[in-house]
Design a protein around this motif. Sequence first.
Motif, PDB file in Angstrom:
ATOM      1  N   ALA A 449      -4.303 -20.626  -7.706  1.00  0.00           N
ATOM      2  CA  ALA A 449      -3.796 -20.245  -6.265  1.00  0.00           C
ATOM      3  C   ALA A 449      -3.654 -18.781  -6.167  1.00  0.00           C
ATOM      4  N   THR A 450      -3.247 -17.980  -6.883  1.00  0.00           N
ATOM      5  CA  THR A 450      -2.868 -16.637  -6.934  1.00  0.00           C
ATOM      6  C   THR A 450      -4.449 -15.550  -7.315  1.00  0.00           C
ATOM      7  N   ARG A 451      -5.595 -16.379  -7.506  1.00  0.00           N
ATOM      8  CA  ARG A 451      -6.570 -15.508  -8.017  1.00  0.00           C
ATOM      9  C   ARG A 451      -7.015 -14.529  -7.007  1.00  0.00           C
ATOM     10  N   LEU A 452      -6.937 -14.709  -5.726  1.00  0.00           N
ATOM     11  CA  LEU A 452      -7.455 -13.888  -4.657  1.00  0.00           C
ATOM     12  C   LEU A 452      -6.449 -12.777  -4.622  1.00  0.00           C
ATOM     13  N   LEU A 453      -4.943 -13.223  -4.723  1.00  0.00           N
ATOM     14  CA  LEU A 453      -4.142 -11.956  -4.680  1.00  0.00           C
ATOM     15  C   LEU A 453      -4.271 -11.135  -5.724  1.00  0.00           C
ATOM     16  N   ASP A 454      -4.420 -11.630  -7.177  1.00  0.00           N
ATOM     17  CA  ASP A 454      -4.883 -10.697  -8.246  1.00  0.00           C
ATOM     18  C   ASP A 454      -5.877  -9.643  -8.168  1.00  0.00           C
ATOM     19  N   ARG A 455      -6.947 -10.275  -7.473  1.00  0.00           N
ATOM     20  CA  ARG A 455      -8.091  -9.480  -7.533  1.00  0.00           C
ATOM     21  C   ARG A 455      -7.779  -8.414  -6.549  1.00  0.00           C
ATOM     22  N   GLY A 456      -6.900  -8.650  -5.386  1.00  0.00           N
ATOM     23  CA  GLY A 456      -6.662  -7.382  -4.536  1.00  0.00           C
ATOM     24  C   GLY A 456      -5.640  -6.373  -5.049  1.00  0.00           C
ATOM     25  N   LEU A 457      -4.814  -6.865  -6.199  1.00  0.00           N
ATOM     26  CA  LEU A 457      -3.998  -5.850  -6.777  1.00  0.00           C
ATOM     27  C   LEU A 457      -5.062  -5.152  -7.685  1.00  0.00           C
ATOM     28  N   ASN A 458      -6.061  -5.658  -8.342  1.00  0.00           N
ATOM     29  CA  ASN A 458      -6.800  -4.860  -9.045  1.00  0.00           C
ATOM     30  C   ASN A 458      -7.721  -4.031  -8.526  1.00  0.00           C
ATOM     31  N   ARG A 459      -8.106  -4.455  -7.404  1.00  0.00           N
ATOM     32  CA  ARG A 459      -8.676  -3.312  -6.343  1.00  0.00           C
ATOM     33  C   ARG A 459      -8.153  -2.161  -5.908  1.00  0.00           C
ATOM     34  N   GLY A 460      -6.558  -2.438  -5.901  1.00  0.00           N
ATOM     35  CA  GLY A 460      -5.859  -1.560  -5.079  1.00  0.00           C
ATOM     36  C   GLY A 460      -5.547  -1.727  -3.685  1.00  0.00           C
ATOM     37  N   ALA A 461      -6.068  -2.988  -3.162  1.00  0.00           N
ATOM     38  CA  ALA A 461      -6.152  -3.158  -1.664  1.00  0.00           C
ATOM     39  C   ALA A 461      -4.789  -3.527  -1.477  1.00  0.00           C
ATOM     40  N   ILE A 462      -3.818  -3.980  -2.221  1.00  0.00           N
ATOM     41  CA  ILE A 462      -2.578  -4.056  -1.826  1.00  0.00           C
ATOM     42  C   ILE A 462      -1.702  -3.805  -3.067  1.00  0.00           C
ATOM     43  N   THR A 463      -0.318  -3.359  -2.434  1.00  0.00           N
ATOM     44  CA  THR A 463       0.615  -2.926  -3.558  1.00  0.00           C
ATOM     45  C   THR A 463       1.362  -4.090  -4.180  1.00  0.00           C
ATOM     46  N   ALA A 464       2.206  -3.886  -5.128  1.00  0.00           N
ATOM     47  CA  ALA A 464       2.998  -4.769  -5.754  1.00  0.00           C
ATOM     48  C   ALA A 464       4.081  -5.387  -4.749  1.00  0.00           C
ATOM     49  N   ARG A 465       4.632  -4.409  -3.975  1.00  0.00           N
ATOM     50  CA  ARG A 465       5.499  -4.981  -2.874  1.00  0.00           C
ATOM     51  C   ARG A 465       4.713  -5.909  -1.965  1.00  0.00           C
ATOM     52  N   GLY A 466       3.530  -5.462  -1.600  1.00  0.00           N
ATOM     53  CA  GLY A 466       2.681  -6.301  -0.769  1.00  0.00           C
ATOM     54  C   GLY A 466       2.388  -7.660  -1.204  1.00  0.00           C
ATOM     55  N   ALA A 467       2.310  -7.718  -2.537  1.00  0.00           N
ATOM     56  CA  ALA A 467       1.775  -8.896  -3.250  1.00  0.00           C
ATOM     57  C   ALA A 467       2.967  -9.880  -2.978  1.00  0.00           C
ATOM     58  N   ASP A 468       4.235  -9.163  -3.371  1.00  0.00           N
ATOM     59  CA  ASP A 468       5.387 -10.126  -3.459  1.00  0.00           C
ATOM     60  C   ASP A 468       5.533 -10.945  -1.741  1.00  0.00           C
ATOM     61  N   ARG A 469       5.123  -9.919  -0.653  1.00  0.00           N
ATOM     62  CA  ARG A 469       5.483 -10.449   0.473  1.00  0.00           C
ATOM     63  C   ARG A 469       4.370 -11.274   0.830  1.00  0.00           C
ATOM     64  N   CYS A 470       3.038 -11.373   0.193  1.00  0.00           N
ATOM     65  CA  CYS A 470       2.186 -12.115   0.462  1.00  0.00           C
ATOM     66  C   CYS A 470       2.726 -13.645   0.024  1.00  0.00           C
ATOM     67  N   LEU A 471       3.180 -13.490  -1.103  1.00  0.00           N
ATOM     68  CA  LEU A 471       3.941 -14.702  -1.624  1.00  0.00           C
ATOM     69  C   LEU A 471       4.890 -15.399  -0.825  1.00  0.00           C
ATOM     70  N   ARG A 472       5.739 -14.620  -0.335  1.00  0.00           N
ATOM     71  CA  ARG A 472       6.743 -15.178   0.669  1.00  0.00           C
ATOM     72  C   ARG A 472       6.181 -15.805   1.735  1.00  0.00           C
ATOM     73  N   ILE A 473       4.953 -15.044   2.262  1.00  0.00           N
ATOM     74  CA  ILE A 473       4.118 -15.790   3.500  1.00  0.00           C
ATOM     75  C   ILE A 473       3.820 -17.120   3.172  1.00  0.00           C
ATOM     76  N   ALA A 474       3.068 -16.969   1.903  1.00  0.00           N
ATOM     77  CA  ALA A 474       2.402 -18.335   1.556  1.00  0.00           C
ATOM     78  C   ALA A 474       3.499 -19.461   1.485  1.00  0.00           C
ATOM     79  N   TRP A 475       4.545 -19.216   0.946  1.00  0.00           N
ATOM     80  CA  TRP A 475       5.876 -20.052   0.857  1.00  0.00           C
ATOM     81  C   TRP A 475       6.018 -20.920   2.561  1.00  0.00           C
ATOM     82  N   THR A 476       6.105 -19.839   3.330  1.00  0.00           N
ATOM     83  CA  THR A 476       6.331 -20.100   4.645  1.00  0.00           C
ATOM     84  C   THR A 476       5.360 -21.011   5.179  1.00  0.00           C
ATOM     85  N   LEU A 477       4.144 -20.510   5.083  1.00  0.00           N
ATOM     86  CA  LEU A 477       2.794 -21.471   5.646  1.00  0.00           C
ATOM     87  C   LEU A 477       2.859 -22.739   4.760  1.00  0.00           C
ATOM     88  N   SER A 478       3.305 -22.902   3.644  1.00  0.00           N
ATOM     89  CA  SER A 478       3.344 -24.193   3.067  1.00  0.00           C
ATOM     90  C   SER A 478       4.503 -25.132   3.572  1.00  0.00           C
TER      91      SER A 478
END
Length: 503
Positions: A449-478
């Motif tokens: 489920a988080t493979r795409l998010l991990d890829r964004g972190l590895n490429r520097g496209a998203i920060t650690a704070r941004g990754a946490d916020r993505c998880l929060r949004i994902a929980w809201t969508l669910s």
Amino acid sequence: MPLARAWSVALIGIEGRPVEIEADIGAGLPGTKLVGLPDAGLREAKDRVRAAVRNSGQRWPDSNVTLGLSPADLPKDGSGYDLGIAVAVLAASGAVPTPKLLDTVLLGELALDGRVRPVRGVLPALLTARKAGYRRAVVALESLAEGSLVGGIDVVGAERLGELIAWLSDEGRLAEAEPERDRTPPEQSDLADVVGQPEARWALEVAAAGGHNLLMTGPPGVGKTMLATRLPGLLPELGDDEALEVTAVHSVDGSLERDSPLVRVPPFVAPHHSISVAALIGGGSGIAAPGAISKAHRGVLFLDEAAEYGGERLEALRTVLEEGEVRIARSRGSVRYPARFQLVLATNTCPCAPPRETECSCSPAARRRYLAKLSGPLLDRVDLRVRMRPATAMNVAGEQQPEPTGRVRERVVAARERAAKRWSDHGWQTNAEVPGPVLRREFALPAEATRLLDRGLNRGAITARGADRCLRIAWTLSDLEEADEPTADHVAAALEFRDRRAA
């Protein structure tokens, strides 16, 4: 030497401390001295109170009167001590008995003719009095509805000083609060009025369901402000504890409605971009007053034309967005105000802001400078970003009838209830409040489920704070889809909401 005591409350922000008011009548030339770190307005109290006592048919002592406010090292401001000072002097001179004063708090300003005027901060002051063990409180008649919101303490109202004197002497009664009437909630603007913009409408629904911050970018006239003003209508009413928090802030600010003081509807605050830092964050001389961000507590702070606010104002929001409160230090003391709000930003794409981007006359450098006013660290704290485009006759005609606010609100409330139940053991109400470590450890998602998010972190496209916020949004969508936990599709959709190209 005659000595008597009365009690009041000093407020530092929305936190209070009981204040003992002592009146000593001693020998010496006639005069009144007030000690205990009073401010300029409080130093004038002795003149107001003396006139009010005389005009209420009582005699002011013809000797030396010393008034002490304890704790002596606590700064005290405002006119709310007038009632306590007057009663303490009258009790010291033997004009009124003292038994009722032992467990009674007095809050009110006195007019020269003896009328009792309302003061700010009655609600937080009475919460302090109840916590300190006082049984009764006397407030101005106009503040009675506000004071009655505090349970566990008997609150009565006085219109004039003479009424209070009669009550203390067991020769009269003071007014009691009437039962609260059922009040029709204010009418909200309907989401069905917004033409087109399905992506922005969906982002607004997600923001409402999870308590997320939102950035809307687009040319003028596409509906950014209309959407923002409809966000409060999607939010559920405030619970009892939340309503008291919000009402306490508005009480200190002096912006409560007299007849119906309890704030049940999430506040919506939209300051002009010329607002000062002190007005936005809180400040002023002496004890700092609450700013716009605290008035928006448990509601929405909308910054229209966000790029015009300037870096100093916008960057001042960064810490507040993370911590949910603001701490302000001034020479007379430090205060804390709650400031857990949803931030909604709206901005044009460039300084000239044409109706269509193809008509823009700005250079690429000018566009970059304009949008750079919204700094990276600030945008990293904005969960949802949506790019809005002009509505056309073609896409409006082909669109189905827009959903009204009521229907969308049902989904939002259901999603919030799911989130509140999930986080109930931790004390959080919305997904936006959940710390990142909890999402990564106790509620960790499967690796697929988080493979795409991990890829964004590895490429520097998203920060650690941004990754946490993505998880929060994902929980809201669910939660909106009534799923047990986010899937890879929910995480991908959350990443799309944080696309920097939408800023």
